[in-house]
Each structure stands twice: as structure tokens, then as C-alpha cells.
Design a protein around this motif. Structure first.
Motif, PDB file in Angstrom:
ATOM      1  N   MET A 170      -6.396 -44.982 -25.444  1.00  0.00           N
ATOM      2  CA  MET A 170      -5.915 -46.311 -25.814  1.00  0.00           C
ATOM      3  C   MET A 170      -6.664 -47.347 -24.990  1.00  0.00           C
ATOM      4  N   VAL A 171      -7.555 -48.086 -25.633  1.00  0.00           N
ATOM      5  CA  VAL A 171      -8.359 -49.104 -24.956  1.00  0.00           C
ATOM      6  C   VAL A 171      -7.811 -50.471 -25.318  1.00  0.00           C
ATOM      7  N   ARG A 172      -7.464 -51.231 -24.327  1.00  0.00           N
ATOM      8  CA  ARG A 172      -6.863 -52.537 -24.572  1.00  0.00           C
ATOM      9  C   ARG A 172      -7.862 -53.481 -25.221  1.00  0.00           C
ATOM     10  N   THR A 173      -7.420 -54.171 -26.262  1.00  0.00           N
ATOM     11  CA  THR A 173      -8.233 -55.170 -26.938  1.00  0.00           C
ATOM     12  C   THR A 173      -7.930 -56.524 -26.316  1.00  0.00           C
ATOM     13  N   PRO A 174      -8.857 -57.121 -25.565  1.00  0.00           N
ATOM     14  CA  PRO A 174      -8.554 -58.403 -24.904  1.00  0.00           C
ATOM     15  C   PRO A 174      -8.287 -59.496 -25.930  1.00  0.00           C
ATOM     16  N   ALA A 175      -7.171 -60.194 -25.743  1.00  0.00           N
ATOM     17  CA  ALA A 175      -6.833 -61.316 -26.619  1.00  0.00           C
ATOM     18  C   ALA A 175      -7.421 -62.613 -26.089  1.00  0.00           C
ATOM     19  N   THR A 176      -7.490 -62.721 -24.779  1.00  0.00           N
ATOM     20  CA  THR A 176      -8.055 -63.918 -24.153  1.00  0.00           C
ATOM     21  C   THR A 176      -8.946 -63.483 -22.999  1.00  0.00           C
ATOM     22  N   HIS A 180       5.686 -60.738 -25.429  1.00  0.00           N
ATOM     23  CA  HIS A 180       4.274 -60.536 -25.115  1.00  0.00           C
ATOM     24  C   HIS A 180       3.711 -59.429 -26.005  1.00  0.00           C
ATOM     25  N   ARG A 181       2.570 -59.679 -26.615  1.00  0.00           N
ATOM     26  CA  ARG A 181       1.962 -58.764 -27.576  1.00  0.00           C
ATOM     27  C   ARG A 181       0.635 -58.241 -27.026  1.00  0.00           C
ATOM     28  N   THR A 182       0.511 -56.932 -26.964  1.00  0.00           N
ATOM     29  CA  THR A 182      -0.715 -56.298 -26.500  1.00  0.00           C
ATOM     30  C   THR A 182      -1.209 -55.343 -27.570  1.00  0.00           C
ATOM     31  N   GLU A 183      -2.508 -55.373 -27.817  1.00  0.00           N
ATOM     32  CA  GLU A 183      -3.073 -54.526 -28.859  1.00  0.00           C
ATOM     33  C   GLU A 183      -4.066 -53.549 -28.245  1.00  0.00           C
ATOM     34  N   TYR A 184      -3.968 -52.300 -28.678  1.00  0.00           N
ATOM     35  CA  TYR A 184      -4.865 -51.260 -28.198  1.00  0.00           C
ATOM     36  C   TYR A 184      -5.619 -50.646 -29.377  1.00  0.00           C
ATOM     37  N   THR A 185      -6.873 -50.316 -29.130  1.00  0.00           N
ATOM     38  CA  THR A 185      -7.655 -49.552 -30.089  1.00  0.00           C
ATOM     39  C   THR A 185      -7.657 -48.101 -29.644  1.00  0.00           C
ATOM     40  N   LEU A 186      -7.338 -47.202 -30.552  1.00  0.00           N
ATOM     41  CA  LEU A 186      -7.275 -45.781 -30.225  1.00  0.00           C
ATOM     42  C   LEU A 186      -8.597 -45.126 -30.588  1.00  0.00           C
ATOM     43  N   GLU A 187      -9.172 -44.438 -29.632  1.00  0.00           N
ATOM     44  CA  GLU A 187     -10.460 -43.782 -29.820  1.00  0.00           C
ATOM     45  C   GLU A 187     -10.311 -42.278 -29.629  1.00  0.00           C
ATOM     46  N   VAL A 188     -11.008 -41.512 -30.465  1.00  0.00           N
ATOM     47  CA  VAL A 188     -11.023 -40.051 -30.377  1.00  0.00           C
ATOM     48  C   VAL A 188     -12.374 -39.615 -29.850  1.00  0.00           C
ATOM     49  N   CYS A 189     -12.386 -38.622 -28.982  1.00  0.00           N
ATOM     50  CA  CYS A 189     -13.644 -38.118 -28.432  1.00  0.00           C
ATOM     51  C   CYS A 189     -14.584 -37.728 -29.571  1.00  0.00           C
ATOM     52  N   PRO A 190     -15.823 -38.238 -29.592  1.00  0.00           N
ATOM     53  CA  PRO A 190     -16.728 -37.970 -30.718  1.00  0.00           C
ATOM     54  C   PRO A 190     -17.353 -36.588 -30.702  1.00  0.00           C
ATOM     55  N   SER A 191     -17.150 -35.820 -29.632  1.00  0.00           N
ATOM     56  CA  SER A 191     -17.761 -34.494 -29.561  1.00  0.00           C
ATOM     57  C   SER A 191     -16.925 -33.488 -30.342  1.00  0.00           C
ATOM     58  N   PRO A 192     -17.496 -32.783 -31.330  1.00  0.00           N
ATOM     59  CA  PRO A 192     -16.718 -31.794 -32.084  1.00  0.00           C
ATOM     60  C   PRO A 192     -16.383 -30.546 -31.276  1.00  0.00           C
ATOM     61  N   THR A 193     -17.075 -30.318 -30.143  1.00  0.00           N
ATOM     62  CA  THR A 193     -16.792 -29.136 -29.334  1.00  0.00           C
ATOM     63  C   THR A 193     -15.811 -29.412 -28.205  1.00  0.00           C
ATOM     64  N   CYS A 194     -15.342 -30.646 -28.099  1.00  0.00           N
ATOM     65  CA  CYS A 194     -14.383 -31.000 -27.044  1.00  0.00           C
ATOM     66  C   CYS A 194     -13.000 -30.464 -27.397  1.00  0.00           C
ATOM     67  N   HIS A 195     -12.312 -29.884 -26.421  1.00  0.00           N
ATOM     68  CA  HIS A 195     -11.011 -29.267 -26.655  1.00  0.00           C
ATOM     69  C   HIS A 195      -9.841 -30.184 -26.302  1.00  0.00           C
ATOM     70  N   CYS A 196     -10.114 -31.384 -25.836  1.00  0.00           N
ATOM     71  CA  CYS A 196      -8.996 -32.251 -25.468  1.00  0.00           C
ATOM     72  C   CYS A 196      -8.268 -32.728 -26.719  1.00  0.00           C
ATOM     73  N   CYS A 197      -6.979 -32.985 -26.571  1.00  0.00           N
ATOM     74  CA  CYS A 197      -6.146 -33.429 -27.696  1.00  0.00           C
ATOM     75  C   CYS A 197      -5.767 -34.901 -27.567  1.00  0.00           C
ATOM     76  N   ASP A 198      -6.468 -35.637 -26.718  1.00  0.00           N
ATOM     77  CA  ASP A 198      -6.057 -36.993 -26.402  1.00  0.00           C
ATOM     78  C   ASP A 198      -6.775 -38.033 -27.246  1.00  0.00           C
ATOM     79  N   MET A 199      -6.084 -39.128 -27.453  1.00  0.00           N
ATOM     80  CA  MET A 199      -6.662 -40.335 -28.026  1.00  0.00           C
ATOM     81  C   MET A 199      -6.607 -41.403 -26.926  1.00  0.00           C
TER      82      MET A 199
END
Length: 349
Positions: A91-97, A70-89
Motif C-alpha cells: 500500500m503506497v500512499r498517494t500524496p494529495a498535497t 481526513h481522507r487518505t488514498e493508497y495505491t496497491l501494488e503487487v510484486c511484478p516477479s512471477p517467481t516471488c512467493h510473497c502474498c503481500d500487496m
């Protein structure tokens, strides 16, 4: 001594002193416990990057139907705010079907701590879809070189956000009282934690981290900033975190290109006396960039101070004024004019 991550936050202010930063929520994987305890889910990952997106492809077998791949694909997004202190990316699932929409799954990926934490998992009513591997299994499947690529992609996204910053839309917390009463300089990394660093001095065998501090005091028209050099300590080269100790702070007048040493932890050697010239050689546009960042800090301060004072977030409160006949705040029991005020007047005289 400071780590590289700490240098991207305040260097001369205590960590968390002004309430900065966003902590990652302590969320757990919401899939059934039996699924989480199943050691059969051994995913493999593949990182795919291009100019605009970062994709993480996860392949895992369903315990109920092994070898299905089974293959699952995620798009990784970074917070667009330059003043945000979080270090997280994220992972938003890309629906295949269309059926994949019945069970979206999102994770928070930390490229510095090498962790993946699930934030939300909802399962379809029929429970026919293959399971999503738990966060720790995904983190363990990501190769070391992919973690490095993820960090580079994170910094690249933050650099783009900083280059296109709109100060009128950013509200963050400054040390308002210290700035307005004492003219305290504010480290850039305290406000914009992932702003691109200046290149370290050239022709030096040591590795440096560069720190910056700026005046954000309202109405101040100074043209000086502080640029600090910190020497990295020799440690494990594979670690994403580096420790450094301060060496020297330069007070730089970016308008007239005047430099002076504002502080040093020890007398500089003859070779270190040339650090300023080597720093300029590594950053030909250093003075222009110092001016731009100085102006950004002023604009961010004005926008944030206005927002905080009208109660957008933690309101700004000025210290209460002490009257001459009020009890002295030192606790002596005498009137203020007969105690600390008298001492201040004597010191001023």
C-alpha cells in the motif's frame, strides 16, 4: 491434505525444503505509542479498481479534531516477479498535497490472511497532519467482499506477470541436486507459485484443484508432464483457503497427446475414468499450454543454475566424489570398495 495456498507451492516437496519463499518482515507501526493506543481512530475504507490500478481510500477522523473526515488514498501494488512467493500487496500512499510528502506511509496487505502491517511511518516535524490509522484498524474496516476483490486483483496481476515472463531476468532456487542426479520432476507452483491453474474437469459435482509437474533436467528432450487432480474437501465456502486430497496423476505426452495414469490414491470409479476427457473439454489449449510451461521451466532452470553456480545466491555444490579406497560413508569402518560399492555392483549385476 493440502490447502489451496499450499497447492500454489510445491505439492510433492516438503514446504520450505529447498529454502523457497519470502517471509514478511516482522515490522511494527512506528507512530507514537499514544496514538496507537487511541481507540478513537475508526477508519472506513472504499476499494476502487480499474484496468491498471487498485486504490484503497481510507477515511478517518483526527482525535484532535473529530468529524474532519481526513481522507487518505493508497495505491496497491503487487510484486511484478512471477517467481516471488510473497502474498503481500504493498500500500503506497498517494500524496494529495505537497505537505503529505512529509509523512509517507506504507503498509503490507495480505489478502489471504486479512492482515495489514505497517512497514514505515515517518511524521513531520510539526506533527500537524492527521494520524494514519494502524494496520489492524484498516484490516478490520475492509469489507468481506472487498477482501475477495483484492484476492482476485492479486491473482490477475500475477497472471499478467506470468504471461509476460522473461526467464532470463528471473533467478530462483530449484532442487538442483535432485533434478540433475535423479531427474526429479519439479512442481510448477514450487517455482511460479501463482501461475494460473488449469480449469477443473467439467460436468462434475466435485471441486478440483489441478497440479502440474515438469522435467527441468538439462539436456533432456522429453515431452511429458504430470498433471494431478486433487479433490477439494467440503468446508466453509467463505474461507479463501481450501483443503484437498490427491486423487490421480496423469502422465501426459503433450506432443503426441498420449495419457497414462502415473498414480492414484485408490481405484477410479467408472465415472472418474472420464476425468481426462472432461479436463481436455475444460481446457481446449491444454497441450499447447503444457508445452509452453515445460519450456518455461527449462529456461528458468538454466538461467537459475548458471546464476547460482557463479555465486549470485546460494552457490550450487556438487556432492564430493567417493574414492574406491576411501572410508565408506555408511560408517561401517570398511573401505568403500569393500562395502557399499560392492553391494551396488552386486545389485546392478
Amino acid at each position: 491434505m493440502l490447502t489451496e495456498a499450499e497447492l500454489r507451492r510445491p505439492i510433492r516437496c516438503e514446504e520450505g525444503r529447498f529454502g523457497h519463499g519470502q517471509r514478511r518482515p516482522d515490522l511494527t507501526h512506528a507512530a507514537p505509542a499514544a496514538r496507537l493506543a487511541t481507540p478513537v481512530i475508526q477508519p472506513t475504507t472504499k476499494l476502487v479498481t480499474d484496468e491498471r490500478t487498485i486504490r484503497l481510500v481510507i477515511t478517518a477522523d483526527d482525535p484532535a479534531a473529530p468529524d474532519t473526515g481526513h481522507r487518505t488514498e493508497y495505491t496497491l501494488e503487487v510484486c511484478p516477479s512471477p517467481t516471488c512467493h510473497c502474498c503481500d500487496m504493498t500500500m503506497v500512499r498517494t500524496p494529495a498535497t505537497a505537505t503529505d510528502l512529509a509523512r509517507p506511509a506504507e503498509f503490507l496487505l495480505d489478502p489471504f490472511e486479512h492482515t495489514v502491517v505497517a512497514t514505515a511511518v515517518t511524521r513531520s516535524a510539526t506533527d500537524l497532519l492527521p494520524p494514519v490509522p494502524p494496520g489492524p484498524a484498516i484490516a478490520a474496516a475492509i469489507a468481506t467482499e472487498d477482501w475477495t476483490r483484492l484476492r482476485h486483483a492479486f491473482f490477475a496481476a500475477k497472471a499478467t506477470a506470468f504471461a509476460t515472463i522473461d526467464c532470463s531476468r528471473e533467478v530462483t532456487e530449484f532442487p538442483f541436486a535432485e533434478v540433475e542426479r535423479h531427474g526429479t520432476l519439479v512442481p510448477l507452483r514450487h517455482i511460479i507459485p501463482f501461475a494460473p491453474s488449469f480449469a477443473p474437469p467439467t460436468n462434475d459435482s466435485r471441486e478440483f484443484l489441478v497440479d502440474e509437474q515438469y522435467c527441468a533436467r538439462p539436456g533432456c528432450d522429453c515431452t511429458e508432464s504430470v498433471v494431478g487432480l486433487h479433490v477439494c474437501l467440503v468446508e466453509d465456502a467463505s474461507s479463501p483457503r481450501k483443503r484437498a486430497e490427491p486423487l490421480v496423476d496423469f502422465q501426459v505426452d503433450w506432443r503426441h497427446n498420449r495419457w497414462r495414469i502415473a498414480g492414484a490414491t485408490r481405484p477410479l470409479t467408472a465415472e472418474e475414468e472420464g476425468l481426462r476427457d472432461r479436463l481436455l473439454a475444460a481446457n481446449p489449449n491444454l497441450l499447447a499450454e503444457l508445452r509452453r510451461r515445460h519450456e518455461i521451466m527449462h529456461e528458468l532452470y538454466e538461467a537459475s543454475a548458471a546464476a547460482f553456480r557463479v555465486g549470485v545466491s546460494i552457490p550450487y555444490r556438487a556432492a564430493p566424489r567417493i574414492g574406491r579406497n576411501d572410508p565408506c560413508p555408511c560408517g561401517s569402518g570398511r573401505k568403500y570398495k569393500r562395502c557399499c560399492l560392492l553391494k551396488q555392483d552386486a545389485a546392478t549385476t
